[in-house]
Design a protein around this motif. Structure first.
Motif, PDB file in Angstrom:
ATOM      1  N   ALA A  60       0.814  -0.995  -0.175  1.00  0.00           N
ATOM      2  CA  ALA A  60       0.195  -0.471   0.034  1.00  0.00           C
ATOM      3  C   ALA A  60       0.314   1.393  -0.446  1.00  0.00           C
ATOM      4  CB  ALA A  60      -0.815  -0.504   1.341  1.00  0.00           C
ATOM      5  N   SER A  61       2.047   1.877   0.802  1.00  0.00           N
ATOM      6  CA  SER A  61       2.838   2.344   0.607  1.00  0.00           C
ATOM      7  C   SER A  61       4.488   2.366  -0.580  1.00  0.00           C
ATOM      8  CB  SER A  61       3.754   2.443   1.702  1.00  0.00           C
ATOM      9  OG  SER A  61       3.798   1.688   2.512  1.00  0.00           O
ATOM     10  N   ASN A  62       3.877   1.478  -1.339  1.00  0.00           N
ATOM     11  CA  ASN A  62       4.095   1.783  -2.879  1.00  0.00           C
ATOM     12  C   ASN A  62       5.942   0.565  -3.272  1.00  0.00           C
ATOM     13  OD1 ASN A  62       4.102   2.521  -5.390  1.00  0.00           O
ATOM     14  ND2 ASN A  62       5.008   4.472  -5.453  1.00  0.00           N
ATOM     15  N   SER A  63       5.192  -0.786  -2.485  1.00  0.00           N
ATOM     16  CA  SER A  63       6.479  -1.480  -2.155  1.00  0.00           C
ATOM     17  C   SER A  63       7.184  -2.768  -3.694  1.00  0.00           C
ATOM     18  CB  SER A  63       6.601  -2.380  -1.126  1.00  0.00           C
ATOM     19  OG  SER A  63       5.954  -3.932  -1.329  1.00  0.00           O
ATOM     20  N   ILE A  64       5.539  -2.856  -4.657  1.00  0.00           N
ATOM     21  CA  ILE A  64       6.523  -3.067  -5.484  1.00  0.00           C
ATOM     22  C   ILE A  64       6.833  -2.320  -6.575  1.00  0.00           C
ATOM     23  CG2 ILE A  64       4.587  -4.173  -7.794  1.00  0.00           C
ATOM     24  CD1 ILE A  64       4.176  -5.447  -5.672  1.00  0.00           C
ATOM     25  N   ASP A  65       6.307  -0.069  -6.754  1.00  0.00           N
ATOM     26  CA  ASP A  65       7.505  -0.081  -7.547  1.00  0.00           C
ATOM     27  C   ASP A  65       8.874  -0.233  -6.858  1.00  0.00           C
ATOM     28  OD1 ASP A  65       5.291   0.148  -9.710  1.00  0.00           O
ATOM     29  OD2 ASP A  65       5.213   2.941  -7.959  1.00  0.00           O
ATOM     30  N   VAL A  66       9.368   0.064  -5.732  1.00  0.00           N
ATOM     31  CA  VAL A  66      10.230  -0.422  -5.008  1.00  0.00           C
ATOM     32  C   VAL A  66      11.218  -0.906  -5.921  1.00  0.00           C
ATOM     33  CG1 VAL A  66      11.976  -0.450  -2.925  1.00  0.00           C
ATOM     34  CG2 VAL A  66       9.742   0.546  -2.554  1.00  0.00           C
ATOM     35  N   ILE A  67      10.598  -2.571  -5.644  1.00  0.00           N
ATOM     36  CA  ILE A  67      11.318  -4.107  -6.501  1.00  0.00           C
ATOM     37  C   ILE A  67      10.966  -3.920  -7.719  1.00  0.00           C
ATOM     38  CG2 ILE A  67      10.825  -6.366  -6.681  1.00  0.00           C
ATOM     39  CD1 ILE A  67       8.660  -6.273  -4.595  1.00  0.00           C
ATOM     40  N   GLU A  68      10.837  -3.340  -8.047  1.00  0.00           N
ATOM     41  CA  GLU A  68      10.874  -2.883 -10.133  1.00  0.00           C
ATOM     42  C   GLU A  68      12.183  -2.154 -10.066  1.00  0.00           C
ATOM     43  OE1 GLU A  68       6.855  -1.387 -12.089  1.00  0.00           O
ATOM     44  OE2 GLU A  68       5.858  -3.632 -11.840  1.00  0.00           O
ATOM     45  N   THR A  69      12.651  -0.719  -9.451  1.00  0.00           N
ATOM     46  CA  THR A  69      13.177   0.397  -9.734  1.00  0.00           C
ATOM     47  C   THR A  69      14.422   0.216  -9.085  1.00  0.00           C
ATOM     48  OG1 THR A  69      11.567   1.977  -8.954  1.00  0.00           O
ATOM     49  CG2 THR A  69      13.922   2.179  -9.493  1.00  0.00           C
ATOM     50  N   MET A  70      14.319  -1.784  -8.201  1.00  0.00           N
ATOM     51  CA  MET A  70      15.688  -1.801  -8.183  1.00  0.00           C
ATOM     52  C   MET A  70      15.946  -2.834  -8.604  1.00  0.00           C
ATOM     53  SD  MET A  70      15.305  -3.029  -4.164  1.00  0.00           S
ATOM     54  CE  MET A  70      16.356  -1.432  -2.623  1.00  0.00           C
ATOM     55  N   SER A  71      15.269  -3.950  -9.279  1.00  0.00           N
ATOM     56  CA  SER A  71      15.698  -4.898 -10.136  1.00  0.00           C
ATOM     57  C   SER A  71      15.710  -3.864 -11.600  1.00  0.00           C
ATOM     58  CB  SER A  71      14.574  -5.747 -11.169  1.00  0.00           C
ATOM     59  OG  SER A  71      14.188  -5.962 -11.721  1.00  0.00           O
ATOM     60  N   LYS A  72      15.683  -3.086 -12.348  1.00  0.00           N
ATOM     61  CA  LYS A  72      15.726  -2.268 -13.024  1.00  0.00           C
ATOM     62  C   LYS A  72      17.216  -1.481 -13.193  1.00  0.00           C
ATOM     63  CE  LYS A  72      12.511  -0.094 -14.631  1.00  0.00           C
ATOM     64  NZ  LYS A  72      11.512   0.994 -14.729  1.00  0.00           N
ATOM     65  N   GLU A  73      17.060  -1.389 -11.626  1.00  0.00           N
ATOM     66  CA  GLU A  73      18.729  -0.514 -11.621  1.00  0.00           C
ATOM     67  C   GLU A  73      19.839  -1.168 -11.059  1.00  0.00           C
ATOM     68  OE1 GLU A  73      19.516   2.480 -11.378  1.00  0.00           O
ATOM     69  OE2 GLU A  73      17.421   3.747 -12.179  1.00  0.00           O
ATOM     70  N   ILE A  74      19.203  -2.990 -11.005  1.00  0.00           N
ATOM     71  CA  ILE A  74      20.057  -4.015 -10.332  1.00  0.00           C
ATOM     72  C   ILE A  74      21.007  -4.293 -11.993  1.00  0.00           C
ATOM     73  CG2 ILE A  74      20.888  -6.234  -9.757  1.00  0.00           C
ATOM     74  CD1 ILE A  74      18.809  -5.703  -7.108  1.00  0.00           C
ATOM     75  N   LYS A  75      19.975  -4.027 -12.670  1.00  0.00           N
ATOM     76  CA  LYS A  75      20.916  -4.808 -14.173  1.00  0.00           C
ATOM     77  C   LYS A  75      21.081  -3.457 -14.123  1.00  0.00           C
ATOM     78  CE  LYS A  75      17.368  -8.250 -15.077  1.00  0.00           C
ATOM     79  NZ  LYS A  75      15.585  -8.023 -15.432  1.00  0.00           N
ATOM     80  N   ALA A  76      21.129  -2.678 -14.654  1.00  0.00           N
ATOM     81  CA  ALA A  76      21.840  -1.602 -15.126  1.00  0.00           C
ATOM     82  C   ALA A  76      23.273  -1.104 -14.355  1.00  0.00           C
ATOM     83  CB  ALA A  76      21.210  -0.087 -14.679  1.00  0.00           C
ATOM     84  N   ALA A  77      23.001  -1.871 -13.352  1.00  0.00           N
ATOM     85  CA  ALA A  77      24.908  -1.714 -13.016  1.00  0.00           C
ATOM     86  C   ALA A  77      25.249  -2.980 -13.030  1.00  0.00           C
ATOM     87  CB  ALA A  77      24.918  -1.716 -11.285  1.00  0.00           C
ATOM     88  N   GLY A  78      24.460  -4.318 -13.643  1.00  0.00           N
ATOM     89  CA  GLY A  78      25.085  -5.501 -14.167  1.00  0.00           C
ATOM     90  C   GLY A  78      25.571  -5.693 -12.856  1.00  0.00           C
ATOM     91  N   LEU A  79      24.847  -6.319 -11.929  1.00  0.00           N
ATOM     92  CA  LEU A  79      24.656  -6.837 -10.771  1.00  0.00           C
ATOM     93  C   LEU A  79      24.040  -7.585 -10.184  1.00  0.00           C
ATOM     94  CD1 LEU A  79      25.192  -3.955  -8.135  1.00  0.00           C
ATOM     95  CD2 LEU A  79      26.937  -5.468  -9.144  1.00  0.00           C
ATOM     96  N   GLU A  80      23.219  -8.196 -11.707  1.00  0.00           N
ATOM     97  CA  GLU A  80      22.053  -9.628 -11.375  1.00  0.00           C
ATOM     98  C   GLU A  80      22.496 -10.953 -11.476  1.00  0.00           C
ATOM     99  OE1 GLU A  80      22.713  -7.789 -14.638  1.00  0.00           O
ATOM    100  OE2 GLU A  80      22.208  -9.208 -16.385  1.00  0.00           O
ATOM    101  N   LYS A  81      24.358 -11.187 -11.357  1.00  0.00           N
ATOM    102  CA  LYS A  81      24.485 -12.022 -10.359  1.00  0.00           C
ATOM    103  C   LYS A  81      24.780 -12.628  -9.685  1.00  0.00           C
ATOM    104  CE  LYS A  81      25.044 -14.818 -15.475  1.00  0.00           C
ATOM    105  NZ  LYS A  81      25.217 -14.252 -16.355  1.00  0.00           N
ATOM    106  N   GLU A  82      25.076 -10.818  -8.958  1.00  0.00           N
ATOM    107  CA  GLU A  82      25.884 -10.726  -7.466  1.00  0.00           C
ATOM    108  C   GLU A  82      24.744 -10.796  -6.626  1.00  0.00           C
ATOM    109  OE1 GLU A  82      29.222  -8.629  -7.872  1.00  0.00           O
ATOM    110  OE2 GLU A  82      28.509  -8.612  -9.549  1.00  0.00           O
ATOM    111  N   ILE A  83      22.774 -10.353  -6.850  1.00  0.00           N
ATOM    112  CA  ILE A  83      22.878  -9.396  -5.564  1.00  0.00           C
ATOM    113  C   ILE A  83      21.044 -10.451  -6.684  1.00  0.00           C
ATOM    114  CG2 ILE A  83      21.590  -7.123  -5.314  1.00  0.00           C
ATOM    115  CD1 ILE A  83      23.887  -5.897  -5.753  1.00  0.00           C
ATOM    116  N   ASN A  84      20.712 -10.559  -4.978  1.00  0.00           N
ATOM    117  CA  ASN A  84      19.469 -11.189  -4.859  1.00  0.00           C
ATOM    118  C   ASN A  84      18.559 -10.804  -4.500  1.00  0.00           C
ATOM    119  OD1 ASN A  84      17.585 -13.446  -5.632  1.00  0.00           O
ATOM    120  ND2 ASN A  84      18.501 -14.656  -3.586  1.00  0.00           N
TER     121      ASN A  84
END
Lengths: 128, 597
Positions: B18-42
């Motif tokens: 209700a306080s928008n954690s879905i958007d937080v998860i989406e943004t984080m997932s996008k930023e993690i990919k952008a930083a090339g960390l998707e294999k290091e961060i779960n």
């Protein structure tokens, strides 16, 4: 996925997945070994990301489950990056310099697993 | 599964969503990919951390850093600073209000310090939509142990010895309930999980189902094995879409893995689980009404005895437990009855989850050992009263319970001590009230709820509670008399004695307990036509203290009725006959010259 046919199979499955959630527990914090890898700009430029990933991989491969591998900022030894600090419960911290991924694995196997300090990699704090 | 070096746990409970954690998860997932960390961060979406006041919550492991009130924008900062460079983002840490110190670790926060999480053990720790993570934290091991190493009698004995009592409100010993159901002679038996959480403000069952659905499925199967049932129902209200969705995923995964269905773990034991949605009627939380509803009938209670343990679903012996009760079962089997019985008080073992709400700083879910005092819960974990107001009372047990005042705050709470002081444990809702709350109005609020939710089957509850509500309304409108107070007392007693089910039998409790502790407020309403808290509008009049009034004329400008008069720089007067008590003048007065009377 095929069904689990016995309690032993279930236990095997648990052991297989256990490492995937292991680092989430924050209990028994004081008895854990802490490996901190310098990940400031100087560290990253010298390849500390490869180092930290190699250390994490080796820790898992050796099944060491009381070890936390974390990032840290610049420790001031930019000339010796990548820098890795080992804190074992009840012991003085040890600082290693110029740790590439190969030496990272060596530290896990010798220092963490067997308690041998690799002296030629140690940065003497007093010298700085 | 590679070897991630970092786990990022983001709360995906209803509160944080209700306080928008879905958007937080989406943004984080996008930023993690952008930083090339998707294999290091779960990146893991977990269940509720309980600290809903500070949501969305993001926890970083193994660094053990706890971020609060994370927005999509700050999520991007966390990725760039913390994940890439290893620098903790200080602005997003929780600030201890008293010392104004930023706290990095969850265990340092007063909100978590006194908590002991058994029922909520996996909430905020694992991904509830991934059965492998549940298995990794010893999931289904208790079921495995029961099926391969214990007889049904031994399972029942273990639960009995643990001292576990029903967490839904009644507090009946769980092991005894299982034993009674097992002893009833019949061809079939059933298990029901009561997930019809209805008390206003309580949401622990929802959080457990959202954060750790498998723990409930596993415990139901164990109960099925213990009492000799081959199927179970989860009766859950349709208003819990996220919990239903996670349950559906969990049930499917459990079937796929062979942990539900035929011949579980290669044994002779088979167990099926069905979901049944309720339409949100409060009375359906009552066992017999719930059974009627599952059978397709009207959600109305029937007379007990016979109890469901003898004659329940489809006329067969049925064991009904609440969600939180089930959530305690697996740890009991794995860690032993003695361990569980070592926590809590003499007659109430283990922990209890409370939903803190109302005028308290840290709204959220807390799980504490039985025997913790209300003062610890409200002032230590809860962080005290909002806006530094004064504590007045706390309502426990929802509309069936009663209020507890300052003098009883130090009593170690368990089932029996709460009953002794005229309230009850109930499902664990805890609504904190401050000096601005009118107790007559609070009683009226709860009555409004029970009148609305009464099923209409018995006269005492259907008509009686309606009359109670009418008298309370009359009092709050300034038309009450002392005879009305007597009538309230008598009628309350009659309703308690003659209602068919728990809803009616307990509905007058808020009236009786507020009358017991706040009799003077009732008297002020009927005799002086005065509401001490200044809540009841009909009794509220504003007055200007002439000595304090500077004649600035500000109040005359905001008065919607235009009934404040006076000359510039002279004391003003409010025409009390015409005043509608909107309070606008009090809010703008800079000299504190306007008071309620």
């Amino acid at each position: 996925m095929a069904g689990i046919k016995s309690l032993d199979e279930l236990k095997a499955l648990r052991d297989k997945y256990k490492s995937s959630v292991e680092m989430r527990s924050s209990t028994d914090e004081e008895n854990r070994v802490r490996i901190a890898v310098g990940m400031a700009t100087c560290g990253i430029a010298s390849g500390s990301r490869e180092t930290i990933n190699a250390i994490v991989d080796e820790v898992r491969a050796q099944g060491l489950n009381n070890v936390s591998v974390v990032q840290t900022g610049c420790l001031g030894y930019c000339y010796a990056e990548p820098v890795v600090e080992i804190r074992m419960p009840g012991k003085e911290p040890v600082l290693y310099g110029n740790v590439d991924s190969k030496r990272g694995r060596e530290i896990v196997n010798k220092h963490i697993k067997n308690g041998e300090v690799i002296t030629d990699l140690v940065i003497e704090r007093s010298r700085c | 599964m590679g070897s991630y070096r970092m786990d990022v746990l983001v709360c995906g409970g209803t509160g944080c969503q209700a306080s928008n954690s879905i958007d937080v998860i989406e943004t984080m997932s996008k930023e993690i990919k952008a930083a090339g960390l998707e294999k290091e961060i779960n990146l893991v979406t977990t269940g509720c951390f309980g600290f809903c006041e500070q949501g969305p919550i993001v926890k970083i492991q193994p660094d053990n850093v706890f971020y609060v009130k994370v927005t999509p924008e700050s999520a991007a900062v966390i990725v760039k600073e913390h994940f890439v460079k290893g620098r903790v983002v200080k602005e997003l840490l929780y600030e201890e209000p008293k010392t104004r110190k930023k706290l990095e670790e969850q265990s340092d926060m007063p909100f978590y310090k006194k908590q002991e999480r058994i029922a909520l053990r996996n909430c905020g720790l694992i991904d509830p939509e991934n059965i492998n993570e549940y298995i990794a934290v010893d999931g289904y091991q208790a079921l495995g142990k029961a099926l391969s190493e214990m007889t049904p009698e031994q399972v029942i004995d273990e639960v009995k010895r643990s001292g576990l009592r029903g967490r839904g409100g009644g507090g009946f010993p769980t092991g005894t309930k299982w034993e009674l159901t097992r002893m009833s002679k019949a061809d079939r038996r059933f298990i029901i999980c009561n997930a019809d959480e209805g008390d206003p403000g309580a949401f622990m069952d929802r959080s457990i189902l959202e954060g750790d659905p498998h723990s409930v499925l596993e415990a139901m199967a164990i109960a099925g094995y213990a009492i000799g049932a081959d199927s179970g129902y989860i009766y859950i209200r349709a208003e819990y879409p996220l919990a239903i969705n996670r349950l559906k995923i969990a049930v499917k995964q459990a079937y796929d893995m062979g942990l539900l269905g035929k011949n579980i773990l290669g044994t002779d034991f088979s167990f099926d689980i069905h979901l049944k949605y309720g339409a949100g009627a409060f009375v359906c939380g009552e066992e017999t009404a719930l059974i009627n509803s599952i059978e397709g009938g009207r959600g109305e209670p029937t007379v007990k005895p016979p109890f469901p343990a003898e004659v329940g679903l489809w006329k067969m012996p049925t064991n009904i437990n609440n969600v939180e009760t089930f959530a305690n079962v697996c740890p009991i089997l794995l860690r032993g009855a003695d361990w569980f019985a070592s926590i809590g008080t003499e007659k109430s073992k283990g922990t209890k989850v409370f939903a803190l709400a109302g005028k308290v700083n840290n709204v959220g879910l807390v799980e504490v050992p039985m025997g913790t005092t209300l003062r610890e819960i409200i002032f230590d974990l809860g962080g005290g009263i909002k806006n530094n107001r004064k504590f007045k009372a706390v309502q426990t047990g929802g509309p069936s319970g009663g209020c507890i005042t300052e003098e009883n705050l130090n009593i170690p709470i368990d089932y029996d001590s709460l009953t002794e002081i005229g309230s009850m444990m109930g499902s664990g809702g805890m609504i904190v009230m401050d000096e601005d709350d009118c107790m007559v109005n609070i009683a009226k609020f709860y009555l409004e709820f029970t009148v609305d939710e009464a099923c209409g089957r018995c006269t005492a509850c259907r008509v009686g509670n309606k009359r109670l509500h009418e008298i309370l309304t009359k009092i709050t409108e300034g038309k009450g008399t002392e005879e009305d107070l007597e009538r309230l007392k008598d009628l309350s007693q009659i309703i308690k004695d003659s209602s068919l089910c728990g809803l009616g039998q307990t509905a007058p409790n808020p009236v009786l307990s507020t009358m017991k502790y706040f009799w003077h407020e009732y008297l002020a309403h009927v005799n002086d036509k005065y509401c001490p808290a200044g809540v009841c509008k009909a009794l509220l009049k504003y007055h200007i203290i002439p000595e304090k009034c500077k004649g600035c004329t500000l109040c005359t400008k905001v008065c919607p009725k235009g009934i404040i008069s006076g000359k510039l720089k002279e004391a003003h007067v409010i025409n009390k006959e015409e005043c509608i008590a909107c309070g606008a003048c009090e809010q703008v007065c800079k000299f504190g010259a306007i008071t309620r009377m």
